[in-house]
Design a protein around this motif. Structure first.
Motif, PDB file in Angstrom:
ATOM      1  N   TRP A 188      23.436  31.075  66.558  1.00  0.00           N
ATOM      2  CA  TRP A 188      23.131  29.822  65.858  1.00  0.00           C
ATOM      3  C   TRP A 188      21.796  29.239  66.279  1.00  0.00           C
ATOM      4  O   TRP A 188      21.344  28.249  65.731  1.00  0.00           O
ATOM      5  CB  TRP A 188      24.262  28.820  66.057  1.00  0.00           C
ATOM      6  CG  TRP A 188      25.593  29.507  65.895  1.00  0.00           C
ATOM      7  CD1 TRP A 188      26.576  29.607  66.806  1.00  0.00           C
ATOM      8  CD2 TRP A 188      26.035  30.236  64.748  1.00  0.00           C
ATOM      9  NE1 TRP A 188      27.608  30.351  66.323  1.00  0.00           N
ATOM     10  CE2 TRP A 188      27.315  30.755  65.058  1.00  0.00           C
ATOM     11  CE3 TRP A 188      25.484  30.510  63.502  1.00  0.00           C
ATOM     12  CZ2 TRP A 188      28.036  31.521  64.166  1.00  0.00           C
ATOM     13  CZ3 TRP A 188      26.211  31.276  62.606  1.00  0.00           C
ATOM     14  CH2 TRP A 188      27.465  31.774  62.942  1.00  0.00           C
ATOM     15  N   ASN A 189      21.180  29.902  67.293  1.00  0.00           N
ATOM     16  CA  ASN A 189      19.846  29.431  67.648  1.00  0.00           C
ATOM     17  C   ASN A 189      18.816  29.790  66.579  1.00  0.00           C
ATOM     18  O   ASN A 189      17.789  29.146  66.450  1.00  0.00           O
ATOM     19  CB  ASN A 189      19.413  30.048  68.972  1.00  0.00           C
ATOM     20  CG  ASN A 189      20.185  29.426  70.113  1.00  0.00           C
ATOM     21  OD1 ASN A 189      20.830  28.399  69.917  1.00  0.00           O
ATOM     22  ND2 ASN A 189      20.129  30.050  71.263  1.00  0.00           N
ATOM     23  N   ASN A 190      19.087  30.852  65.872  1.00  0.00           N
ATOM     24  CA  ASN A 190      18.178  31.224  64.807  1.00  0.00           C
ATOM     25  C   ASN A 190      18.585  30.503  63.521  1.00  0.00           C
ATOM     26  O   ASN A 190      19.545  30.862  62.856  1.00  0.00           O
ATOM     27  CB  ASN A 190      18.229  32.739  64.620  1.00  0.00           C
ATOM     28  CG  ASN A 190      17.091  33.215  63.751  1.00  0.00           C
ATOM     29  OD1 ASN A 190      16.625  32.474  62.897  1.00  0.00           O
ATOM     30  ND2 ASN A 190      16.646  34.431  63.981  1.00  0.00           N
ATOM     31  N   LYS A 191      17.827  29.480  63.183  1.00  0.00           N
ATOM     32  CA  LYS A 191      18.164  28.606  62.065  1.00  0.00           C
ATOM     33  C   LYS A 191      18.316  29.367  60.761  1.00  0.00           C
ATOM     34  O   LYS A 191      19.193  29.106  59.951  1.00  0.00           O
ATOM     35  CB  LYS A 191      17.055  27.574  61.926  1.00  0.00           C
ATOM     36  CG  LYS A 191      17.554  26.148  61.795  1.00  0.00           C
ATOM     37  CD  LYS A 191      16.450  25.332  61.203  1.00  0.00           C
ATOM     38  CE  LYS A 191      16.149  24.079  61.945  1.00  0.00           C
ATOM     39  NZ  LYS A 191      14.833  23.540  61.575  1.00  0.00           N
ATOM     40  N   ARG A 192      17.422  30.337  60.607  1.00  0.00           N
ATOM     41  CA  ARG A 192      17.400  31.096  59.370  1.00  0.00           C
ATOM     42  C   ARG A 192      18.739  31.782  59.125  1.00  0.00           C
ATOM     43  O   ARG A 192      19.289  31.751  58.026  1.00  0.00           O
ATOM     44  CB  ARG A 192      16.289  32.130  59.481  1.00  0.00           C
ATOM     45  CG  ARG A 192      16.068  32.985  58.298  1.00  0.00           C
ATOM     46  CD  ARG A 192      14.642  33.497  58.331  1.00  0.00           C
ATOM     47  NE  ARG A 192      14.433  34.406  59.441  1.00  0.00           N
ATOM     48  CZ  ARG A 192      14.455  35.741  59.330  1.00  0.00           C
ATOM     49  NH1 ARG A 192      14.693  36.287  58.158  1.00  0.00           N
ATOM     50  NH2 ARG A 192      14.221  36.507  60.355  1.00  0.00           N
ATOM     51  N   TYR A 193      19.281  32.397  60.219  1.00  0.00           N
ATOM     52  CA  TYR A 193      20.528  33.122  60.037  1.00  0.00           C
ATOM     53  C   TYR A 193      21.711  32.191  59.898  1.00  0.00           C
ATOM     54  O   TYR A 193      22.683  32.505  59.228  1.00  0.00           O
ATOM     55  CB  TYR A 193      20.709  34.125  61.168  1.00  0.00           C
ATOM     56  CG  TYR A 193      19.865  35.319  60.883  1.00  0.00           C
ATOM     57  CD1 TYR A 193      20.181  36.136  59.798  1.00  0.00           C
ATOM     58  CD2 TYR A 193      18.728  35.591  61.609  1.00  0.00           C
ATOM     59  CE1 TYR A 193      19.394  37.211  59.476  1.00  0.00           C
ATOM     60  CE2 TYR A 193      17.936  36.666  61.289  1.00  0.00           C
ATOM     61  CZ  TYR A 193      18.275  37.476  60.217  1.00  0.00           C
ATOM     62  OH  TYR A 193      17.492  38.519  59.890  1.00  0.00           O
ATOM     63  N   LEU A 194      21.588  31.052  60.495  1.00  0.00           N
ATOM     64  CA  LEU A 194      22.623  30.045  60.313  1.00  0.00           C
ATOM     65  C   LEU A 194      22.732  29.691  58.829  1.00  0.00           C
ATOM     66  O   LEU A 194      23.824  29.658  58.244  1.00  0.00           O
ATOM     67  CB  LEU A 194      22.257  28.805  61.144  1.00  0.00           C
ATOM     68  CG  LEU A 194      23.306  27.710  61.185  1.00  0.00           C
ATOM     69  CD1 LEU A 194      24.556  28.221  61.884  1.00  0.00           C
ATOM     70  CD2 LEU A 194      22.771  26.493  61.909  1.00  0.00           C
TER      71      LEU A 194
END
Lengths: 638, 638
Positions: free
Chosen positions: A80-86
């Motif tokens: 969830w640190n990677n906003k894009r993948y969230l």
């Protein structure tokens, strides 16, 4: 930010392989293309809903696979640190939720007779932005310009509000009417709407005429309004966006240069070996070749050595740290091996090819005047095309004459330059295709006319028309002062695609929403007389019907897309809006207003800012001479 | 470039005195204003032709006097070296020639019944450009951007030409018609015209609909045309003009800085005296005061000493060469003497003014919240203005309430800040005027209504309406994030005048030509029923009459000017053009085409480029801190 063990690196390389990326894009485009087949589908393309849903599910699974693939070499443990993948995860989840709700809604009719809505569809283009690198950057750019633009926009809306009160107070009690009898600034919300439309100039001077007719001085009100809100504010919005764009561009370039240096340093530290003689770390020739085999597998052994030679400043076929840092720049340079080869004719028919008449022909063809002459003939040809309907007797003869001239030109060029050199130039290939296509269609034309099929013969000719007219570009390109302009336009073409992509995302978003809102309200059917008022009696007497805008509807994705473009051009958008207001309610204005604010004021200005900066950059580059150290070295080497 | 003897210098100083310049401008404006009185004059203002000619002659003589005045200190013996004066001389001569021809033509009717033409009139605004310095610079700017812009324009026209051939070949044989039954791309010249108009978006989507209705794929043709010709080319024209503008601006600044330095050096050489002690040339205090008396006669003895002190780095009250060079910069700084003075109330009613309740009032008024509260009340007031027609019962009471609140606010501010400080702020003065005007009109209103004159009472209220609405600006200005935008807009205002001047010159030029060409062809007269089709039966059935554009005519200079503005806004210009084509001939298009190319494509883009650059400059200045050496010194001095 990536893991560096062997397995992760392998995974990373697979992830970034072009074929993987293209497969991903294919899934995204298939996903987007589903709108062609879903209700409301293009006429004749509608399929059962479970088919499109199955395809969509496959696409969503593909996204998740891509995502899991990325996770294998991503250093972040927590996804969830990677906003894009969230965002991607949430969207996938939402889409599946939407599907489940739709199936229940559709199959069991829980909500009565209401049409079931696939509300997740407008969000589809977000995947395009999430997986495309350039698009993502452009979006970040937009996001950063947003706050300042919104400030200007707020002041602008406020000024519109002030003028609306003024107009409302001045005109609402005056009992003026438009030529069609409708009231003039009678309602405050309508007044604001009219003045907002006036900023887009779409209803000028009509909105001024009734007041201007009663008293010429009222013109001052409208002129000062347009001057402030259109000329000053529109320019300022452009200025803010342009300024931000330039600033962001500068920061991006700075950041990416820094990033590149840092990574190259890291790469050097991995590859370096200690050289005793000079007591420094270097990358030797063996390692260089190994590296190049991975990084640039298409280059030959010879080219790799050449690159090393160009980079190496000491001449010892090895790279120090500072030399290694230039590796990325030099890989961008295209190398092509030129081989001297004589023409077949030269070899096999030497005496004939170098005889006096043959040499004269060569001289003529190579002379600049002959190019000019061909240019004049191309222009003459296009003029004849314009007037040929008026001189039917000789037009056919003229056309054949031109065709023969162009054929002769191509054959002579073949003769002089040889096959290989002839096809090495873009315009020669183009000429070759055009003239041959014209020859073929003209011959089929003669055959078709002999059979008596004139309709097909006309269409066959129309087919090459576009190509023949494009030859005029060649003439224009031959004139030095225009070439800079044309080349600049050509060069900024590819980068325009990115901003075209952003436009597409918003178009798609609004098109799908428009289809959910207005599908079936207006329809175009020339054969059915019951559909007189665009199939909706509410449009009786409206400008929308009077101007025959029936085909400007939301009944399938393609019509909706054309509509989006029409709204972007802005002219007459108030008529289109008024049409949809008439068949629904005044709330429909919100949709068109949102479209104008987002797509015209924001996105279009960003597009203009981009073209502005790209053109200024290209123009100054073409006028100035650039010489990096690498280029100088290449020059030294000859 | 000027002579330096005492007489010439005196002459030079007289020439550049503001009063002389203003007299000159007065003559120019009188000259331009003659168009109001000459045939075709504003209704009721027409005078005999010999009166306007006499005034014009006086103006021309004034120009020549100004010119002879300049000659007295101009170093050029030969007048014709100064291009500007050559142009003025030629224009004056032409104007007199024109007058003579006109008198003969008019009095003796040599040319039959043809209307006599004053053909020199469109050239009048050239005097404005010849005598105004800023305008001249802006014109040179335009001249320098012209070649490159023309290149882009040529490519653009060429592309339009190509698309026209394509459209003509595709649609001319298809027998399509517009909704009004007129032909669709039937004539090549008309096709080019339609596509040119399409670039201005004025006839979109109407021009697309017939083709789009037959086959949806034709939309691709129009969309790609608009994309290339409107979005790409329009942006590129702007880019070229903007780029040139920036380049020219840079060069101008460089040149003027150099020029300033050179002249200041010369001035120093004239003023310098040898100081033995430091063995260098300086300007001593006595000479400084003498100089200041001439250069800045409005400054007090104290201010002059202060300036000297600020400039002087050694602290010996004399200026070296390098210090003297900064003299021009420091003269631009406004100095104001602040005197500490207590309020009258404070002095005469001390105990009362500093009592507890009085102090509380002061605290409340000074608190930022009270300003916010007033802002909210102003917004409420404007909202009530919008809905007051719907609540006639309480609207009067509400209006009085608001008026009283604002009056109390002003009185309290008087009490707290005192008269002098109250009137030192712009918005306070503005509030004072608005509230008092509102009070006066409302009282007269009550009186008028008591007398029974409701019509005049409405007009009296309308008079303060604009002012009251402008108070909303104050609210906007109070919000920090919007203040930057508003201040920037305000700051670039004055410089916009220069470009407004250029627009005016071209407007005047085209307006006069338009009056000569189209005067009387279309007329507006609501009372005369014989003038049904705008006074011209040829307009029967035209869009021009259907939209009631009758008042868009060239029957006097003011109507023509409004028309020019409408053509600048571009929307519906093809309808106006079509109207004038109907009452004259297709050649009328040339006039409108020339207007569009010059005023919209060239001048308007220059205007946008100017606003763009000015805004970016202002914006970056307001965000950054500027500190020159002079400012630092001032800061040191406290």
């Amino acid at each position: 930010q990536f893991r560096e063990d062997a397995k992760s690196v392998k995974s990373y390389r697979l992830y970034h392989r072009p074929v993987c990326r293209w497969i991903m894009y294919m899934f995204i485009w298939v996903h987007l293309a589903l709108a062609l087949f879903e209700y409301p589908a293009i006429y004749g393309l509608d399929v059962e809903y479970w088919i499109t849903m199955a395809i969509e599910t496959v696409c969503l699974i593909a996204y998740i696979c891509r995502f899991l693939h990325h996770k294998r070499f991503d250093v972040h443990e927590n996804l969830w640190n990677n906003k894009r993948y969230l965002i991607v995860c949430i969207l996938v989840a939402l889409t599946w939720l939407d599907m489940v709700i739709y199936v229940i809604w559709y199959q069991f009719g829980f909500f009565g007779n209401h049409k079931a809505i696939r509300w997740s569809r407008p969000l589809r283009p977000v995947f395009l932005a999430a997986f495309g690198r350039h698009l993502r950057k452009a979006f970040e750019n937009i996001k950063r310009s947003l706050p300042e633009t919104l400030n200007v926009l707020a002041v602008f809306i406020f000024v519109v509000f002030m003028f609306s009160i003024l107009a409302f107070k001045m005109f609402s009690a005056s009992n003026l009417t438009y030529p069609d009898g409708s009231g003039y600034f009678v309602d405050f919300i309508d007044s604001m709407w009219d003045l907002y439309v006036l900023v887009t100039t779409a209803n000028f001077p009509d909105v001024m005429m009734p007041a201007y007719d009663t008293n010429s001085l009222y013109a001052i009100f409208f002129i000062s309004y347009i001057f402030i809100c259109l000329y000053i504010f529109a320019s300022i919005v452009l200025a803010v966006i342009y300024n931000n764009y330039k600033q962001n561009l500068k920061n991006d370039v700075k950041k990416s240069v820094l990033n590149k240096r840092k990574r190259l340093m890291k790469a050097f530290d991995i590859l370096k070996v200690w050289r005793e003689r000079e007591s420094r770390y270097i990358v030797n020739r063996a390692r260089w070749h190994k590296l190049m085999k991975i990084v640039a597998p298409n280059r030959s052994e010879l080219q790799r050595d050449l690159l090393l030679h160009v980079l190496d400043e000491t001449g010892e076929m090895c790279l120090g740290r500072s030399e290694f840092l230039k590796v990325a720049d030099i890989l961008n340079i295209e190398l092509s091996e030129i081989k001297d080869r004589s023409l077949l004719l030269e070899r096999y028919c030497f005496s004939c090819y170098f005889s006096k008449p043959s040499k004269l022909v060569q001289k003529i063809i190579r002379h600049p005047y002959s190019r000019n002459a061909i240019g004049v003939i191309i222009i003459l040809n296009s003029l004849v095309m314009v007037i040929e309907d008026k001189i039917p007797v000789i037009s056919d003869a003229l056309e054949w004459t031109f065709l023969v001239i162009f054929l002769v030109e191509i054959i002579l060029k073949f003769y002089v330059f040889g096959c290989r050199r002839f096809f090495s130039r873009f315009w020669n290939i183009f000429d070759f295709i055009v003239v041959n296509a014209a020859l073929v269609t003209r011959l089929t034309n003669v055959i078709l006319q002999a059979v008596g099929d004139t309709e097909d013969s006309r269409k066959a000719l129309e087919f090459v028309l576009i190509l023949r007219i494009l030859r005029l570009m060649k003439v224009m390109e031959g004139i030095e002062r225009f070439r800079v302009v044309i080349i600049t336009v050509m060069n900024i073409g590819p980068s325009i695609l990115t901003y075209g992509g952003i436009m597409f995302i918003f178009y798609y978003f609004f098109a799908i929403i428009g289809m959910e809102l207005f599908e079936g309200k207006v329809s175009y059917n020339i054969t059915d007389p019951s559909q007189q008022f665009c199939g909706n009696p509410l449009l009786n007497g409206s400008d929308f019907y009077a101007l025959r805008y029936c085909k400007n509807n939301f009944n399938d994705i393609l019509h909706a897309m054309v509509m989006m473009f029409e709204l972007t051009v802005v002219n007459q958008w108030h008529v289109i809006t008024a049409g949809y207001v008439q068949v629904t309610s005044k709330a429909a204005r919100l949709y068109f207003l949102a479209f104008h604010m987002i797509n015209v004021i924001m996105i279009l200005n960003i597009f203009v800012a981009f073209v502005l900066e790209a053109f200024i950059l290209e123009y100054s580059l073409s006028n100035r001479e650039l010489m990096s150290s690498i280029e100088r070295k290449i020059e030294e080497l000859g």
